[in-house]
Design a protein around this motif. Structure first.
Motif, PDB file in Angstrom:
ATOM      1  N   ILE A 181      -6.036   5.907 -19.860  1.00  0.00           N
ATOM      2  CA  ILE A 181      -7.137   6.875 -19.924  1.00  0.00           C
ATOM      3  C   ILE A 181      -7.950   6.852 -18.630  1.00  0.00           C
ATOM      4  O   ILE A 181      -8.375   7.890 -18.120  1.00  0.00           O
ATOM      5  N   ASP A 182      -8.150   5.658 -18.083  1.00  0.00           N
ATOM      6  CA  ASP A 182      -8.954   5.501 -16.874  1.00  0.00           C
ATOM      7  C   ASP A 182      -8.190   5.802 -15.584  1.00  0.00           C
ATOM      8  O   ASP A 182      -8.750   5.656 -14.496  1.00  0.00           O
ATOM      9  N   GLY A 183      -6.932   6.173 -15.693  1.00  0.00           N
ATOM     10  CA  GLY A 183      -6.161   6.546 -14.516  1.00  0.00           C
ATOM     11  C   GLY A 183      -5.650   5.382 -13.696  1.00  0.00           C
ATOM     12  O   GLY A 183      -5.282   5.550 -12.534  1.00  0.00           O
ATOM     13  N   TRP A 184      -5.629   4.197 -14.299  1.00  0.00           N
ATOM     14  CA  TRP A 184      -5.155   3.008 -13.586  1.00  0.00           C
ATOM     15  C   TRP A 184      -3.637   2.909 -13.552  1.00  0.00           C
ATOM     16  O   TRP A 184      -3.089   2.178 -12.731  1.00  0.00           O
ATOM     17  N   ILE A 185      -2.956   3.582 -14.452  1.00  0.00           N
ATOM     18  CA  ILE A 185      -1.502   3.432 -14.549  1.00  0.00           C
ATOM     19  C   ILE A 185      -0.824   4.766 -14.823  1.00  0.00           C
ATOM     20  O   ILE A 185      -1.435   5.704 -15.346  1.00  0.00           O
ATOM     21  N   THR A 186       0.441   4.834 -14.466  1.00  0.00           N
ATOM     22  CA  THR A 186       1.312   5.935 -14.845  1.00  0.00           C
ATOM     23  C   THR A 186       2.599   5.331 -15.408  1.00  0.00           C
ATOM     24  O   THR A 186       2.859   4.140 -15.259  1.00  0.00           O
ATOM     25  N   VAL A 187       3.400   6.172 -16.044  1.00  0.00           N
ATOM     26  CA  VAL A 187       4.700   5.762 -16.552  1.00  0.00           C
ATOM     27  C   VAL A 187       5.778   6.459 -15.737  1.00  0.00           C
ATOM     28  O   VAL A 187       5.750   7.679 -15.575  1.00  0.00           O
ATOM     29  N   SER A 188       6.702   5.688 -15.220  1.00  0.00           N
ATOM     30  CA  SER A 188       7.735   6.223 -14.342  1.00  0.00           C
ATOM     31  C   SER A 188       9.108   5.707 -14.764  1.00  0.00           C
ATOM     32  O   SER A 188       9.293   4.506 -14.960  1.00  0.00           O
ATOM     33  N   SER A 189      10.066   6.622 -14.923  1.00  0.00           N
ATOM     34  CA  SER A 189      11.437   6.234 -15.236  1.00  0.00           C
ATOM     35  C   SER A 189      12.142   5.825 -13.947  1.00  0.00           C
ATOM     36  O   SER A 189      12.220   6.607 -13.001  1.00  0.00           O
ATOM     37  N   GLN A 190      12.617   4.580 -13.921  1.00  0.00           N
ATOM     38  CA  GLN A 190      13.216   4.062 -12.694  1.00  0.00           C
ATOM     39  C   GLN A 190      14.507   3.312 -12.990  1.00  0.00           C
ATOM     40  O   GLN A 190      14.715   2.806 -14.093  1.00  0.00           O
ATOM     41  N   SER A 191      15.357   3.224 -11.992  1.00  0.00           N
ATOM     42  CA  SER A 191      16.621   2.515 -12.108  1.00  0.00           C
ATOM     43  C   SER A 191      16.408   1.024 -11.906  1.00  0.00           C
ATOM     44  O   SER A 191      15.629   0.610 -11.042  1.00  0.00           O
ATOM     45  N   THR A 192      17.061   0.210 -12.715  1.00  0.00           N
ATOM     46  CA  THR A 192      16.989  -1.237 -12.578  1.00  0.00           C
ATOM     47  C   THR A 192      18.362  -1.831 -12.851  1.00  0.00           C
ATOM     48  O   THR A 192      19.187  -1.223 -13.535  1.00  0.00           O
ATOM     49  N   SER A 193      18.612  -3.003 -12.315  1.00  0.00           N
ATOM     50  CA  SER A 193      19.935  -3.609 -12.436  1.00  0.00           C
ATOM     51  C   SER A 193      19.841  -5.034 -12.965  1.00  0.00           C
ATOM     52  O   SER A 193      18.846  -5.733 -12.762  1.00  0.00           O
ATOM     53  N   ASP A 194      20.861  -5.456 -13.673  1.00  0.00           N
ATOM     54  CA  ASP A 194      21.040  -6.844 -14.078  1.00  0.00           C
ATOM     55  C   ASP A 194      22.529  -7.158 -13.960  1.00  0.00           C
ATOM     56  O   ASP A 194      23.318  -6.271 -13.572  1.00  0.00           O
ATOM     57  N   PRO A 195      22.953  -8.378 -14.250  1.00  0.00           N
ATOM     58  CA  PRO A 195      24.366  -8.723 -14.062  1.00  0.00           C
ATOM     59  C   PRO A 195      25.340  -7.870 -14.873  1.00  0.00           C
ATOM     60  O   PRO A 195      26.537  -7.877 -14.601  1.00  0.00           O
ATOM     61  N   CYS A 196      24.841  -7.138 -15.878  1.00  0.00           N
ATOM     62  CA  CYS A 196      25.717  -6.279 -16.683  1.00  0.00           C
ATOM     63  C   CYS A 196      25.779  -4.848 -16.159  1.00  0.00           C
ATOM     64  O   CYS A 196      26.487  -4.016 -16.715  1.00  0.00           O
ATOM     65  N   GLY A 197      25.007  -4.533 -15.121  1.00  0.00           N
ATOM     66  CA  GLY A 197      25.078  -3.190 -14.565  1.00  0.00           C
ATOM     67  C   GLY A 197      23.713  -2.604 -14.253  1.00  0.00           C
ATOM     68  O   GLY A 197      22.698  -3.301 -14.248  1.00  0.00           O
ATOM     69  N   THR A 198      23.687  -1.297 -14.018  1.00  0.00           N
ATOM     70  CA  THR A 198      22.470  -0.566 -13.672  1.00  0.00           C
ATOM     71  C   THR A 198      22.115   0.392 -14.801  1.00  0.00           C
ATOM     72  O   THR A 198      22.984   1.067 -15.352  1.00  0.00           O
ATOM     73  N   HIS A 199      20.850   0.432 -15.153  1.00  0.00           N
ATOM     74  CA  HIS A 199      20.388   1.332 -16.196  1.00  0.00           C
ATOM     75  C   HIS A 199      18.988   1.818 -15.860  1.00  0.00           C
ATOM     76  O   HIS A 199      18.358   1.349 -14.902  1.00  0.00           O
ATOM     77  N   THR A 200      18.486   2.753 -16.642  1.00  0.00           N
ATOM     78  CA  THR A 200      17.173   3.342 -16.392  1.00  0.00           C
ATOM     79  C   THR A 200      16.186   2.888 -17.451  1.00  0.00           C
ATOM     80  O   THR A 200      16.500   2.882 -18.641  1.00  0.00           O
ATOM     81  N   GLU A 201      15.006   2.479 -16.997  1.00  0.00           N
ATOM     82  CA  GLU A 201      13.954   2.034 -17.908  1.00  0.00           C
ATOM     83  C   GLU A 201      12.626   2.666 -17.488  1.00  0.00           C
ATOM     84  O   GLU A 201      12.418   2.983 -16.316  1.00  0.00           O
ATOM     85  N   ASN A 202      11.729   2.830 -18.439  1.00  0.00           N
ATOM     86  CA  ASN A 202      10.373   3.236 -18.110  1.00  0.00           C
ATOM     87  C   ASN A 202       9.612   2.051 -17.533  1.00  0.00           C
ATOM     88  O   ASN A 202       9.712   0.932 -18.036  1.00  0.00           O
ATOM     89  N   MET A 203       8.862   2.301 -16.484  1.00  0.00           N
ATOM     90  CA  MET A 203       8.050   1.277 -15.836  1.00  0.00           C
ATOM     91  C   MET A 203       6.590   1.707 -15.832  1.00  0.00           C
ATOM     92  O   MET A 203       6.279   2.888 -15.677  1.00  0.00           O
ATOM     93  N   ILE A 204       5.693   0.727 -15.992  1.00  0.00           N
ATOM     94  CA  ILE A 204       4.264   0.960 -15.814  1.00  0.00           C
ATOM     95  C   ILE A 204       3.946   0.726 -14.350  1.00  0.00           C
ATOM     96  O   ILE A 204       4.212  -0.347 -13.813  1.00  0.00           O
ATOM     97  N   VAL A 205       3.339   1.719 -13.696  1.00  0.00           N
ATOM     98  CA  VAL A 205       3.066   1.639 -12.266  1.00  0.00           C
ATOM     99  C   VAL A 205       1.568   1.790 -12.029  1.00  0.00           C
ATOM    100  O   VAL A 205       0.914   2.657 -12.626  1.00  0.00           O
ATOM    101  N   GLY A 206       1.006   0.956 -11.180  1.00  0.00           N
ATOM    102  CA  GLY A 206      -0.411   1.031 -10.845  1.00  0.00           C
ATOM    103  C   GLY A 206      -0.753   2.337 -10.154  1.00  0.00           C
ATOM    104  O   GLY A 206       0.029   2.855  -9.338  1.00  0.00           O
ATOM    105  N   ALA A 207      -1.924   2.895 -10.473  1.00  0.00           N
ATOM    106  CA  ALA A 207      -2.328   4.187  -9.904  1.00  0.00           C
ATOM    107  C   ALA A 207      -3.844   4.217  -9.715  1.00  0.00           C
ATOM    108  O   ALA A 207      -4.565   3.320 -10.150  1.00  0.00           O
TER     109      ALA A 207
END
Length: 327
Positions: A93-119
């Protein structure tokens, strides 16, 4: 009264109304005022001022030194999923964060997850605070993680709110949180992450304990950890509700095991010497931050009160969490 006088009075009233309207709202320079009181569910324990011997003989970069600390308060338990959700909803509500869909990887492969990003005016703006909706992922060895190791926080795009994926996990420690996300939580409530010295002093319970338990000894009935042998993977391991084990003499739960706890300091093998209220604010060549206390998937030695560890500020996984202090 003349028309000219009436017009002047009306104009003055209009100016007065406009002036009052401006005064009622916060200006751009004023601090955020949206629910910044520390949640009442976070209980702080008083830690008295004093001196103690920090460090120990079994870890190479933790020499024994004498440290004096001013009194402070520390949260009796690790910050939970529900407490972090409350922060996220207010910060959104205060504009401190946004939600961003980003690519991430682990030993089983690459997938997309939502991330909380500072704003906006948030500290660490542009940095990822937390990974959402992790399905369990993989260990560094490529084994599938236990499903209970996922991130239990999700974002409901229909209502623009953060929610628990499982209501029974509200009292579990928040995980998958980066150092940036732990620091932002603390700053939002005008508190801080513990310094490394504060963390160790509190963990020792005023009794120079080797392990941060009720009596300084360690067993499976005293902490959530992965056994005595390093490098052993427990496919059924996961964090548990905070406060599931006996408190240490200062009334603090899970200082050893459950999740690693981020500290305020940058990591350095040579920073500490005899000092008062030391905090390492100088980044090293890799800018790693200290984490303390071991976790559900680390072995016994990592739970020693003086065992040191570190990681990059943008790292966060199923065994990284934190607690807060008030100075």
């Amino acid at each position: 009264m003349s028309i000219k006088s009436n017009s002047a009075i009306a104009f003055c009233l209009m100016l007065l109304t406009f002036s009052c309207s401006n005064d009622d709202g916060p200006t751009k320079e004023e601090p955020i005022t949206s629910d910044q009181e520390l949640p009442t569910s976070i209980i702080l324990k008083d830690i008295p001022a004093g001196s103690f011997t920090m460090g120990g003989s079994t870890t190479g970069d933790a020499p024994s030194i004498s440290v004096t600390l001013t009194k402070f308060q520390i949260s009796e338990k690790e910050i939970t999923n529900q407490q972090y959700i409350d922060f996220l909803n207010n910060a959104y509500i205060d504009g401190w964060i946004t939600v961003s869909s980003q690519s991430t990887s682990d030993p089983c492969g690459t997938h997309t997850e939502n991330m909380i990003v500072g704003a906006g005016d948030a500290p660490n703006t542009g940095q990822i605070f937390l990974q959402l909706g992790e399905t369990g992922g993989c260990t560094s060895g490529g084994e599938s993680e236990h499903i209970d190791n996922k991130s239990w926080i999700s974002f409901n795009s229909s209502s623009s709110t953060f929610e628990l994926l499982d209501a029974t996990k509200g009292n579990w420690p928040v995980n998958w949180v980066k150092w940036y996300g732990a620091d932002a939580f603390a700053q939002y409530y005008d508190v801080s992450l513990p310094s490394e010295a504060q963390w160790e002093y509190a963990a020792r319970g005023g009794q120079q304990l080797d392990f941060p338990t009720d009596d300084g000894t360690l067993s499976s009935s005293k902490a959530n950890y992965n056994g005595d042998s390093p490098g052993v993977y427990n496919p059924n391991g996961h964090s548990l509700a905070v406060g599931s084990y006996p408190a240490n003499p200062y009334g603090l739960y899970d200082m050893g095991g459950n999740v690693w706890e981020w500290c305020q300091d940058y990591y350095s093998s040579s920073f500490y010497a005899d000092a008062t209220d030391p905090v390492n604010t100088v980044p090293g060549t890799d800018s790693k931050r200290v984490r303390r206390g071991g976790s559900w998937n680390y072995h016994k030695a990592t739970l020693l009160t003086y065992e040191r560890a570190s990681d990059f500020e943008n790292r966060g996984n199923n065994h990284f969490g934190f607690r807060i202090v008030k100075n």
